[in-house]
Scaffold this active site. Structure first.
Site, short mmCIF file in Angstrom:
data_model
loop_
_atom_site.label_atom_id
_atom_site.label_comp_id
_atom_site.label_asym_id
_atom_site.label_seq_id
_atom_site.Cartn_x
_atom_site.Cartn_y
_atom_site.Cartn_z
N ALA A 1 9.34 14.19 -6.24
CA ALA A 1 9.30 14.91 -7.51
C ALA A 1 8.69 14.01 -8.57
O ALA A 1 8.97 12.82 -8.63
CB ALA A 1 10.70 15.33 -7.93
N LYS B 1 6.06 21.73 -10.22
CA LYS B 1 7.44 21.50 -10.68
C LYS B 1 7.47 21.71 -12.19
O LYS B 1 6.71 21.05 -12.91
CB LYS B 1 7.87 20.06 -10.34
CG LYS B 1 9.22 19.69 -10.95
CD LYS B 1 9.55 18.22 -10.79
CE LYS B 1 10.74 17.87 -11.67
NZ LYS B 1 10.99 16.42 -11.70
N PRO C 1 13.98 21.83 -18.48
CA PRO C 1 12.57 22.21 -18.32
C PRO C 1 11.65 21.24 -19.06
O PRO C 1 12.10 20.46 -19.89
CB PRO C 1 12.52 23.59 -18.97
CG PRO C 1 13.59 23.56 -20.00
CD PRO C 1 14.65 22.59 -19.55
N GLY D 1 10.87 7.31 -10.73
CA GLY D 1 10.26 6.20 -9.97
C GLY D 1 8.75 6.14 -10.11
O GLY D 1 8.18 5.12 -10.49
N GLY E 1 0.81 -1.22 0.00
CA GLY E 1 0.00 0.00 0.00
C GLY E 1 0.84 1.27 0.00
O GLY E 1 0.48 2.26 0.61
N LEU F 1 8.87 -0.52 -6.68
CA LEU F 1 10.22 -0.94 -6.28
C LEU F 1 10.38 -2.45 -6.32
O LEU F 1 11.49 -2.95 -6.45
CB LEU F 1 10.53 -0.40 -4.87
CG LEU F 1 10.52 1.13 -4.76
CD1 LEU F 1 10.68 1.57 -3.31
CD2 LEU F 1 11.61 1.76 -5.62
N VAL G 1 9.76 8.26 0.25
CA VAL G 1 10.37 9.29 -0.59
C VAL G 1 9.74 9.17 -1.98
O VAL G 1 9.10 8.18 -2.29
CB VAL G 1 11.91 9.16 -0.70
CG1 VAL G 1 12.59 9.78 0.48
CG2 VAL G 1 12.32 7.73 -0.91
C1 LIG Z 1 16.28 7.71 -2.27
C2 LIG Z 1 15.08 7.62 -3.15
C3 LIG Z 1 14.52 8.79 -3.69
C4 LIG Z 1 13.42 8.72 -4.55
N1 LIG Z 1 12.93 9.86 -5.10
C5 LIG Z 1 11.94 9.78 -6.01
C6 LIG Z 1 11.44 10.95 -6.64
O1 LIG Z 1 11.83 12.09 -6.37
N2 LIG Z 1 10.46 10.80 -7.56
C7 LIG Z 1 9.95 9.58 -7.89
O2 LIG Z 1 9.09 9.51 -8.76
N3 LIG Z 1 10.39 8.46 -7.28
C8 LIG Z 1 11.36 8.53 -6.35
N4 LIG Z 1 11.79 7.39 -5.74
C9 LIG Z 1 11.09 6.14 -5.99
C10 LIG Z 1 9.81 6.10 -5.16
O3 LIG Z 1 10.10 6.30 -3.80
C11 LIG Z 1 9.10 4.76 -5.31
O4 LIG Z 1 9.01 4.45 -6.67
C12 LIG Z 1 7.71 4.82 -4.74
O5 LIG Z 1 7.71 5.32 -3.44
C13 LIG Z 1 7.05 3.46 -4.77
O6 LIG Z 1 7.35 2.68 -3.68
P1 LIG Z 1 6.60 1.29 -3.53
O7 LIG Z 1 5.15 1.54 -3.34
O8 LIG Z 1 7.02 0.40 -4.64
O9 LIG Z 1 7.24 0.68 -2.21
P2 LIG Z 1 6.99 1.05 -0.67
O10 LIG Z 1 6.69 2.48 -0.47
O11 LIG Z 1 8.17 0.49 0.05
O12 LIG Z 1 5.69 0.23 -0.26
C14 LIG Z 1 5.73 -1.16 -0.03
C15 LIG Z 1 4.41 -1.61 0.55
O13 LIG Z 1 4.41 -3.03 0.64
C16 LIG Z 1 3.96 -3.41 1.93
N5 LIG Z 1 4.52 -4.72 2.25
C17 LIG Z 1 5.82 -5.11 2.24
N6 LIG Z 1 5.91 -6.40 2.61
C18 LIG Z 1 4.64 -6.84 2.85
C19 LIG Z 1 4.08 -8.08 3.27
N7 LIG Z 1 4.82 -9.15 3.54
N8 LIG Z 1 2.74 -8.15 3.42
C20 LIG Z 1 1.94 -7.08 3.17
N9 LIG Z 1 2.42 -5.90 2.76
C21 LIG Z 1 3.76 -5.78 2.61
C22 LIG Z 1 4.41 -2.29 2.86
O14 LIG Z 1 3.67 -2.26 4.05
C23 LIG Z 1 4.11 -1.09 1.95
O15 LIG Z 1 2.75 -0.77 2.06
C24 LIG Z 1 12.87 7.45 -4.86
C25 LIG Z 1 13.41 6.29 -4.30
C26 LIG Z 1 14.50 6.35 -3.47
C27 LIG Z 1 15.08 5.08 -2.90
#
Ligand SMILES: Cc1cc2nc3c(=O)[nH]c(=O)nc-3n(C[C@H](O)[C@H](O)[C@H](O)COP(=O)(O)OP(=O)(O)OC[C@H]3O[C@@H](n4cnc5c(N)ncnc54)[C@H](O)[C@@H]3O)c2cc1C
Length: 496
Positions: free
Chosen positions: A50, A78, A95, A343, A10, A331, A47
């Protein structure tokens, strides 16, 4: 048949995907239920501040009002990224507007670092508007439409929370539980997942949005990764939030600052009530403590009482984003680098492609899967090459990090020939393939010329485009960024 889709996770990936799939299910009139299950214990990465302009189309498809999205996620506009010090002491903008395409092609194609002019200011109006902090649209411009292309800076945690509420109101089922196990058939299909609440959840299609853990795709299905760390050396970030009560900048700017540092680079993003900072660096050359100290020193003594976050990441891509009846988005499918804010874009791209493919999945599942994986491979290569470009075109050699990041071995194979060609001429349309590209000619022009990579002898005598009239009109008719945000918050609180 496709009757049930289960999304695990989520974060931004989970909720953007859930809402987009919900949109496509209605569009295709599929009798399908979406359920999202997320851990109550594992926090989201938090995170991702942007975005790129595609976010407007994504949110408009989801159906959430723009004022609602911006107010609930503390969003600001932005319009560009301002790169500082990527070549020592120099600065340039990337830009979102590239003006006068076709009429100015001969001028752009003859561009050379030797002409002493700024490519960004010549071909963009947003660079000038950003200097005067003018909003890219007026409050009368319909939602998600633009006078000038724009994206948002936003709080990704708050955005996901608002999308969760919105999704639930549109019929998405939401459960809070940890997935402890997946039951996989001998054919490699996920039949169901077990939760720590004693529930067994089955579905026809599973979407793994579990972040770096990649619980289903990496864990249950054992899909390995391609590693890009040879080309993208940074693998850590130290982050910090600076509330405006602690330190208020003179203006809330409409650009992301991307400042090259000794062992990587630093972002600086203005939201509505705070700034977000992050030093992205390579652990080969800098320890986590050194990075945090460096971020604090760079920002100043007002950081003393503020806490910092530390993140590890790897530049990797799952070898398959879709396997059997499981698709990884976000991710869990991979990550490259925060540079150029790709991302969330990759999530939007994958979720929209999946939504558009739901019918194909019913009619031709294997072909749909192969097609999806090919498109994701292309996307990763596109983004990888573009991020790599920023490092390898730098003239910096002042630290071990910069010597390694600009070495011949660090140049991605797909860029080697092009970089040699682009020394002597500007990029042109034919250098890029694919209709859905985010980073194509416009973006490469701004970065290559910003980095003063293209350096043939000057030729031709072309007139420069004149933006003065348009700029004068904008200054008269468009509000400042702060004025727009104030109006937005006022009308959002009246609507509540
Ligand atoms: C340093 C950094 C900077 C970034 N900056 C940017 C930016 O400026 N712009 C941009 O577009 N992107 C950026 N990104 C990428 C962006 O953060 C991610 O693409 C975005 O947040 C998506 O994350 P996610 O939902 O895949 O994972 P997460 O936010 O990690 O969510 C994972 C989810 O899975 C759940 N979960 C995990 N294991 C289980 C389990 N066993 N059972 C049930 N639930 C589980 C967790 O509870 C959570 O809800 C950045 C990434 C990094 C590392």
């Amino acid at each position: 048949m496709l009757k049930n889709i289960l999304i695990v996770g989520g974060g931004s990936a989970g909720w953007i995907t859930a809402n987009l799939l919900n949109h496509f299910i209605q569009r295709f009139e599929l009798p399908c239920q979406i359920t999202l299950v997320e851990s109550p214990d594992i926090p989201t990465i938090g995170v991702g501040e942007a975005t790129v302009p595609s976010i407007r189309r994504t949110m408009s498809l989801i159906g959430i009002a723009e004022g609602d999205l911006m107010a609930s996620s503390e969003a600001t506009f932005k319009c560009l990224i301002r790169f500082e010090n990527w070549n020592d002491g120099q600065s340039y903008d990337h830009p979102f507007d590239r003006r006068h395409r076709t009429q100015t092609d001969p001028l752009a194609e003859a561009w050379t670092a030797q002409n002493g002019k700024d490519f960004d200011r010549t071909f963009s109006v947003l660079t000038n508007l950003a200097d005067h902090n003018i909003a890219p649209k007026s409050p009368q411009t319909p939602q998600y439409l633009a006078n000038f292309p724009y994206a948002y800076h936003l709080d990704a945690i708050k955005m996901a929370l608002r999308l969760a509420e919105f999704g639930r109101s549109k019929g998405i089922l939401h459960k809070r539980a940890n997935i402890t196990e997946a039951n996989v058939s001998p054919e490699g299909l996920i039949e169901s997942v077990e939760t720590d609440q004693g529930e067994t959840l089955s579905a026809d299609l599973f979407v793994d949005c579990t972040g770096f853990r990649s619980v289903l795709m990496g864990g249950a299905l054992g899909v390995g990764v391609k590693d890009y760390s040879k080309y993208l050396l940074c693998d850590r970030a130290v982050t910090m939030r600076v509330p405006y009560e602690v330190h208020k900048p003179e203006r809330i700017v409409t650009y992301t600052r991307s400042i090259a540092r000794d062992h990587g680079w630093q972002w600086d993003i203005n939201l509505h009530t705070r700034r977000g900072l992050g030093y992205v660096y390579s652990s080969q050359f800098l320890s986590d403590d050194e990075a945090e100290a460096s971020l604090r020193k760079f920002e100043g003594p007002h950081t003393d009482g503020l806490s910092a976050g530390r993140l590890k990441f790897a530049s990797i891509q799952r070898k398959q984003a879709w396997k059997g009846n499981c698709v990884a988005i976000g991710l869990s499918a991979g990550f490259l680098e925060p540079l150029e804010s790709s991302g969330l874009y990759m999530i939007e791209f994958a979720a929209q492609m999946l939504g558009n493919t739901l019918i194909d999945y019913i009619n031709a599942p294997a072909a749909a899967q192969r097609n999806f994986n090919r498109n994701m491979d292309d996307l990763y290569e596109e983004v990888m090459g573009f991020i790599n470009l920023h490092y390898v075109t730098s003239t910096r050699r002042d630290t071990e990090f910069w010597r390694a990041a600009t070495s011949q071995e660090a140049i991605w194979d797909g860029l080697q020939d092009k970089l040699e060609i682009w020394r002597n001429r500007s990029p042109i349309d034919y250098d890029f393939h694919g209709s859905q590209r985010l980073f194509a000619l416009d973006s490469f022009e701004f970065v290559l010329h910003g980095m003063k990579w293209v350096n043939p002898p000057p030729r031709g005598n072309y007139a420069l485009p004149d933006h003065s009239e348009l700029l004068a009109q904008c200054r008269q008719k468009l509000p400042t960024h702060e004025q727009f945000l104030e109006l937005l918050i006022r009308s959002a609180s009246q609507a509540r």
